[in-house]
Design an enzyme around this catalytic site. Structure first.
Site, short mmCIF file in Angstrom:
data_model
loop_
_atom_site.label_atom_id
_atom_site.label_comp_id
_atom_site.label_asym_id
_atom_site.label_seq_id
_atom_site.Cartn_x
_atom_site.Cartn_y
_atom_site.Cartn_z
N SER A 127 27.18 -14.16 -17.27
CA SER A 127 26.11 -13.60 -18.15
C SER A 127 26.71 -12.07 -18.63
O SER A 127 27.27 -11.53 -18.03
CB SER A 127 24.78 -13.17 -17.54
N TYR A 152 20.41 -11.12 -8.84
CA TYR A 152 20.85 -12.21 -9.81
C TYR A 152 22.34 -11.66 -10.36
O TYR A 152 22.99 -12.55 -10.51
CB TYR A 152 19.73 -12.38 -10.82
N LYS A 156 26.11 -13.26 -10.37
CA LYS A 156 27.19 -13.78 -11.35
C LYS A 156 28.55 -13.11 -11.28
O LYS A 156 29.45 -13.74 -11.62
CB LYS A 156 26.46 -13.37 -12.76
C1 WQD Z 1 14.78 -8.95 -24.19
C2 WQD Z 1 14.12 -7.97 -24.59
C3 WQD Z 1 12.85 -6.81 -23.02
C4 WQD Z 1 9.61 -9.78 -22.68
C5 WQD Z 1 17.69 -11.42 -19.08
C6 WQD Z 1 18.85 -11.24 -18.24
C7 WQD Z 1 20.20 -12.05 -18.97
C8 WQD Z 1 19.77 -13.61 -19.17
C9 WQD Z 1 18.48 -13.36 -19.97
C10 WQD Z 1 19.04 -15.39 -17.79
C11 WQD Z 1 14.30 -6.61 -23.73
C12 WQD Z 1 12.06 -7.28 -24.28
C13 WQD Z 1 10.82 -9.05 -22.96
C14 WQD Z 1 8.55 -9.19 -23.29
C15 WQD Z 1 9.78 -7.43 -24.31
N1 WQD Z 1 19.56 -14.21 -17.94
N2 WQD Z 1 10.78 -7.85 -23.83
N3 WQD Z 1 8.32 -8.10 -23.87
O1 WQD Z 1 16.39 -8.74 -20.03
O2 WQD Z 1 17.82 -9.00 -22.09
O3 WQD Z 1 18.22 -10.40 -20.25
O4 WQD Z 1 17.42 -12.61 -19.54
O5 WQD Z 1 18.66 -16.17 -18.02
O6 WQD Z 1 21.08 -11.96 -17.98
O7 WQD Z 1 19.23 -9.90 -17.83
O8 WQD Z 1 15.93 -10.83 -21.85
O9 WQD Z 1 14.35 -12.00 -22.95
O10 WQD Z 1 13.66 -10.61 -20.93
O11 WQD Z 1 14.23 -9.48 -22.84
O12 WQD Z 1 9.51 -6.57 -25.17
O13 WQD Z 1 7.40 -9.71 -22.90
O14 WQD Z 1 12.96 -8.32 -25.00
O15 WQD Z 1 12.28 -5.38 -22.92
O16 WQD Z 1 14.45 -5.61 -24.72
P1 WQD Z 1 17.21 -9.58 -21.07
P2 WQD Z 1 14.60 -10.86 -21.94
#
Ligand code: WQD
Length: 342
Positions: A127, A152, A156
């Site tokens: 990741s 998590y 990785k």
């Molecule tokens: C993306 C953006 C949030 C939800 C994580 C792990 C990564 C991968 C994917 C595994 C961010 C914003 C989110 C919401 C929002 N792992 N957001 N409102 O955090 O980049 O990555 O998941 O499977 O390793 O770190 O992904 O989709 O959670 O967030 O504004 O309700 O969307 O703040 O900027 P992230 P995400």
């Protein structure tokens, strides 16, 4: 003629099911192993319907070494893809031992059994989280890893190190670690896609569930970041494109295209997209209005990250092809399919 066979651990999950489809389409044999800890048999049925192949399936926990050994005894395969891991960042902070146990025991069992049975190639789901908050964009595979900010993320990093060290010590073992950026979307058939249990933690499932009326309002976590529109930036990669990167990785190892026995590739588009851009794109592509509000920043979020995918483009011969429009249309088509919305 069938190319060699791949054991897909976690093949009923989101990325595993899409990868199983692309492997079959590319002529590989596939055996799916899954314990349904975060997936359903419907995904295996979806893979079978899309491909028209009765892909063999074994219900097994890869952490249960004796049960898992039987899969190695029963099936001939050269390669393993390891998707069978837990992936919720927040949950990993609450339940660290669950994450260390699941994610590391499964990989240790795979490596041990591969050695015992003389199976050669393993593709590992890593990741972009291993880069933490990068000092420079876009990140290349040479960008230094930062200390993990969640259990998590730590699993990785440890898994990558375990593979590097195992390949160095054991002749006959080869590995490719794919560092995924943010996988989104669904198969264009709408027969497989992401099925989060409970309240979605990731952005796109939250968006599609809000559009479907299951969630009242999307919270955009922060609009005061140092980015052009103030929201965080990510590299959103279509899950079908991502699945094809696994086929490229498998064929690189099976066909001995490289002297290197352990390699790492960034799997992203090279394009940074902000949360607000993504929300507006989703509305535009799917002709709907999304109920959203600006909310406080989410703890632990990094400001921005996107990939330099040149190494995967040049060396693996893989490139992200689907447009963000297609991807967001597919994500919505899948949600509608799941909810029975016309
Ligand atoms: C993306 C953006 C949030 C939800 C994580 C792990 C990564 C991968 C994917 C595994 C961010 C914003 C989110 C919401 C929002 N792992 N957001 N409102 O955090 O980049 O990555 O998941 O499977 O390793 O770190 O992904 O989709 O959670 O967030 O504004 O309700 O969307 O703040 O900027 P992230 P995400």
């Amino acid at each position: 003629m069938k190319k060699s066979t791949v054991l897909v651990c976690g093949g009923a999950g989101y990325i595993g099911s899409h990868t199983s489809v692309e492997l079959v389409n590319a002529g590989y044999g596939v055996v799916i192993a899954d314990n349904f800890s975060n997936s359903e048999m419907a995904a295996v049925e979806g893979v079978r319907r899309i491909t028209g192949v009765d892909v063999p399936f074994v219900e097994v926990d890869c952490c249960d070494r004796e049960a898992f050994r039987k899969v190695f005894e029963q099936y001939e395969f050269d390669s393993v893809i390891h998707f069978a891991a837990s992936k919720a960042v927040g949950e990993s902070v609450q339940k660290p031992m669950l994450y260390y146990r699941n994610n590391l025991t499964s990989l240790m069992n795979i490596i041990d059994l591969m050695r015992e049975f003389g199976r050669r190639n393993i593709v590992f789901s890593s990741s972009c989280t291993v880069y933490g908050e990068p000092d420079k964009q876009p990140v290349t595979e040479q960008t230094p890893r930062k200390p993990a900010t969640s259990p998590y993320g730590n699993t990785k990093q440890i898994s990558e190190d375990m593979l590097r060290d195992s390949v160095a010590a054991y002749d006959g073992l080869k590995s490719i670690a794919l560092r995924y950026f943010n996988p989104i979307g669904a198969h264009p058939s709408a027969l497989i896609g992401e099925l989060p249990r409970g309240v979605p933690q990731n952005l796109v499932p939250y968006i599609t569930q809000t559009a479907a009326g299951i969630r009242e309002c999307l919270s955009v976590f922060g609009d005061d970041y140092p980015t052009p529109d103030g929201s965080c930036i990510r590299d959103y990669i279509d899950v079908v494109d991502l699945a094809k990167a696994h086929v490229a990785a498998i064929s690189r190892m099976v066909e001995n295209k490289s002297e290197e026995r352990y390699e790492i590739f960034n799997i992203g588009t090279g394009r940074g997209v902000s949360v607000l851009e993504l929300v507006h794109k989703f509305e535009e592509v799917n002709h709907l209005k999304l109920n959203y509000k600006i909310a406080p920043r989410r703890a632990g979020d990094i400001v921005a990250i996107w990939a330099d995918p040149s190494r995967a483009n040049q060396v693996l011969g893989w490139k992200a092809e689907r447009s963000l429009d297609e991807t967001l249309a597919a994500a919505w088509a899948w949600e509608k399919h799941v909810r029975g919305i016309k």
